[in-house]
Write a protein that holds these residues in place. Structure first.
Motif, PDB file in Angstrom:
ATOM      1  N   LEU A 185       0.828  -1.203   0.000  1.00 28.34           N
ATOM      2  CA  LEU A 185       0.000   0.000   0.000  1.00 28.34           C
ATOM      3  C   LEU A 185       0.863   1.255   0.000  1.00 28.34           C
ATOM      4  O   LEU A 185       0.506   2.261  -0.623  1.00 28.34           O
ATOM      5  CB  LEU A 185      -0.938  -0.007   1.211  1.00 28.34           C
ATOM      6  N   ASP A 186       1.990   1.232   0.710  1.00 27.78           N
ATOM      7  CA  ASP A 186       2.889   2.385   0.719  1.00 27.78           C
ATOM      8  C   ASP A 186       3.395   2.684  -0.691  1.00 27.78           C
ATOM      9  O   ASP A 186       3.482   3.843  -1.107  1.00 27.78           O
ATOM     10  CB  ASP A 186       4.081   2.140   1.648  1.00 27.78           C
ATOM     11  N   ASP A 187       3.765   1.633  -1.425  1.00 32.20           N
ATOM     12  CA  ASP A 187       4.260   1.829  -2.789  1.00 32.20           C
ATOM     13  C   ASP A 187       3.160   2.364  -3.694  1.00 32.20           C
ATOM     14  O   ASP A 187       3.404   3.229  -4.546  1.00 32.20           O
ATOM     15  CB  ASP A 187       4.811   0.515  -3.341  1.00 32.20           C
ATOM     16  N   ILE A 188       1.948   1.847  -3.529  1.00 31.62           N
ATOM     17  CA  ILE A 188       0.820   2.339  -4.324  1.00 31.62           C
ATOM     18  C   ILE A 188       0.561   3.804  -4.026  1.00 31.62           C
ATOM     19  O   ILE A 188       0.341   4.612  -4.940  1.00 31.62           O
ATOM     20  CB  ILE A 188      -0.430   1.475  -4.054  1.00 31.62           C
ATOM     21  N   ASP A 189       0.624   4.171  -2.760  1.00 28.57           N
ATOM     22  CA  ASP A 189       0.435   5.575  -2.381  1.00 28.57           C
ATOM     23  C   ASP A 189       1.513   6.460  -2.999  1.00 28.57           C
ATOM     24  O   ASP A 189       1.239   7.576  -3.472  1.00 28.57           O
ATOM     25  CB  ASP A 189       0.447   5.723  -0.861  1.00 28.57           C
ATOM     26  N   ASP A 190       2.763   5.978  -2.997  1.00 31.11           N
ATOM     27  CA  ASP A 190       3.855   6.764  -3.583  1.00 31.11           C
ATOM     28  C   ASP A 190       3.649   6.939  -5.086  1.00 31.11           C
ATOM     29  O   ASP A 190       3.847   8.033  -5.631  1.00 31.11           O
ATOM     30  CB  ASP A 190       5.195   6.074  -3.320  1.00 31.11           C
ATOM     31  N   ALA A 191       3.284   5.850  -5.772  1.00 32.89           N
ATOM     32  CA  ALA A 191       3.060   5.931  -7.220  1.00 32.89           C
ATOM     33  C   ALA A 191       1.898   6.873  -7.535  1.00 32.89           C
ATOM     34  O   ALA A 191       1.966   7.691  -8.463  1.00 32.89           O
ATOM     35  CB  ALA A 191       2.794   4.540  -7.788  1.00 32.89           C
ATOM     36  N   ARG A 192       0.834   6.776  -6.759  1.00 33.07           N
ATOM     37  CA  ARG A 192      -0.327   7.655  -6.961  1.00 33.07           C
ATOM     38  C   ARG A 192       0.067   9.114  -6.746  1.00 33.07           C
ATOM     39  O   ARG A 192      -0.354  10.009  -7.495  1.00 33.07           O
ATOM     40  CB  ARG A 192      -1.466   7.254  -6.032  1.00 33.07           C
ATOM     41  N   SER A 193       0.867   9.379  -5.714  1.00 32.80           N
ATOM     42  CA  SER A 193       1.316  10.729  -5.429  1.00 32.80           C
ATOM     43  C   SER A 193       2.123  11.311  -6.586  1.00 32.80           C
ATOM     44  O   SER A 193       1.950  12.475  -6.961  1.00 32.80           O
ATOM     45  CB  SER A 193       2.163  10.741  -4.144  1.00 32.80           C
TER      46      SER A 193
END
Length: 363
Positions: A53-61
């Motif tokens: 989820l952290d990686d997904i949040d970073d990519a989305r950001s």
């Protein structure tokens, strides 16, 4: 008409800068992250692996900052079938898998490219450090080493087909990692200083045997360590726990250093030898993919690597049938492992490669 690019984003700095560069080149860009597994599936309770989820949040950001659409694709079933299952099967059958190559081959450049075509994207973009060129004379697409030799990923990309090379873009191929981070810093990207992932994503603690036992629910019987003459040297703790060339972790008190030479599945034995017994000059590889040509018509001199972090070694390669290469090295190579890839180079260009299946003694 503006070309459309689908950018595979892991949440790391490389794919993020690749997205920025592609957008700057005028492509209609869309970022996506591949959901490959749930952490519960691999025995992890915390979100600390790639694709978390952290990686997904970073990519989305990053996509929000770049002003491009972002989506998450669920590829869990395909990843389980084509990467995790192959990984487990290899260890159970006495070989050493290379899951990063399988992920590139079956997920990023097969499943994802098919999805991109279905959605009318012209290209798939990744943050790999490698270069794709088109040779106008031969009409072939070529795979070339990265400008940053310390980050070059051409070894794990040798299975790319001509169709896939034609539809793939590697924006970082002519850059160094330092340049990539500098761009991320100037853009103020959230992951500019994010550490690179070092472990296999679904085995974050590096304990492959524990992962396999937890994932399958199976236990693997103890057996005997033996020398090349068949003398029993001690007890091993399950054949999946050992790889060719291994010395540490055997749990034996021996008068001199010994290493894993091979495994006998029928007898459930791990055969040990002295260091000198680990060297071979020849190997055979199957399941091959050639990039510079359709077929190797006569023996040619190449440089070859039998593992990701190995320096290139001089050799002669001959194609002996439609799907088999025979490679003879100038100098004996240490701990050639069945299941690993051998990748061939002509200068900076990848000739092709295959999966190591045997050395002459195992005919």
């Amino acid at each position: 008409m503006t070309k459309k690019a689908l950018i595979a984003m892991s949440g790391g700095v490389d794919s993020s800068v690749a997205a920025y560069l592609i957008k700057e080149q005028g492509f209609e860009s869309t970022g996506i992250t591949l959901k490959l597994f749930d952490n519960e599936d691999i025995g992890e309770k915390k979100e600390k692996t790639c694709c978390s989820l952290d990686d997904i949040d970073d990519a989305r950001s990053v996509c929000y900052k770049l002003g491009i659409p972002y989506y998450v694709y669920n590829f869990k079933d395909s990843f389980k079938e084509n990467v995790i299952s192959r990984f487990i099967s290899a260890y159970e059958n006495g070989t050493t898998p290379n899951p990063c190559i399988d992920c590139n081959r079956y997920i990023k450049f097969e499943k994802l490219m098919r999805r991109a075509e279905e959605l009318d994207f012209d290209y798939v973009v990744t943050g790999h450090y490698a270069v794709i060129e088109h040779n106008a004379e031969t009409g072939r697409y070529l795979l070339k080493k990265s400008a940053d030799s310390s980050k070059d990923q051409s070894y794990v990309l040798y299975s790319l087909t001509q169709k896939q090379l034609a539809k793939t873009l590697f924006p970082l191929g002519n850059m160094t990692k330092e340049q990539t981070r500098e761009i991320a810093e100037k853009l103020g990207l959230i992951n500019a200083h994010k550490h690179d992932s070092q472990d296999i994503c679904f085995v974050p603690d590096g304990d492959y045997a524990k992962f396999i036992e937890q994932y399958t629910g199976r236990t693997y019987p103890h057996g005997s360590f033996v020398d090349e003459g068949g003398k029993v040297l001690g007890e091993h703790k399950g054949i999946i726990r050992y790889t060719v060339g291994q010395r540490k972790g055997l749990g034996l008190a021996l008068p001199h250093p010994m290493y894993v030479k091979k495994k006998d599945l029928d007898k459930n034995e791990v055969i040990l030898c002295e260091n000198s017994g680990l060297f071979s000059r020849e190997l055979y590889a199957t399941d091959i993919n050639l990039i510079t040509c359709d077929r190797i018509d006569k023996p040619i001199r190449v440089k070859a690597r039998v593992r990701y972090n190995q320096s290139e070694q001089s050799a002669v390669v001959e194609q002996i049938d439609e799907n088999t290469l025979h490679i003879v090295f100038d100098e004996p190579q240490r701990a050639i492992s069945y299941g690993q890839a051998v990748v061939l180079y002509d200068g900076d260009y990848v000739v092709g490669g295959g999966t190591i299946c045997r050395t002459p003694e195992t005919k």
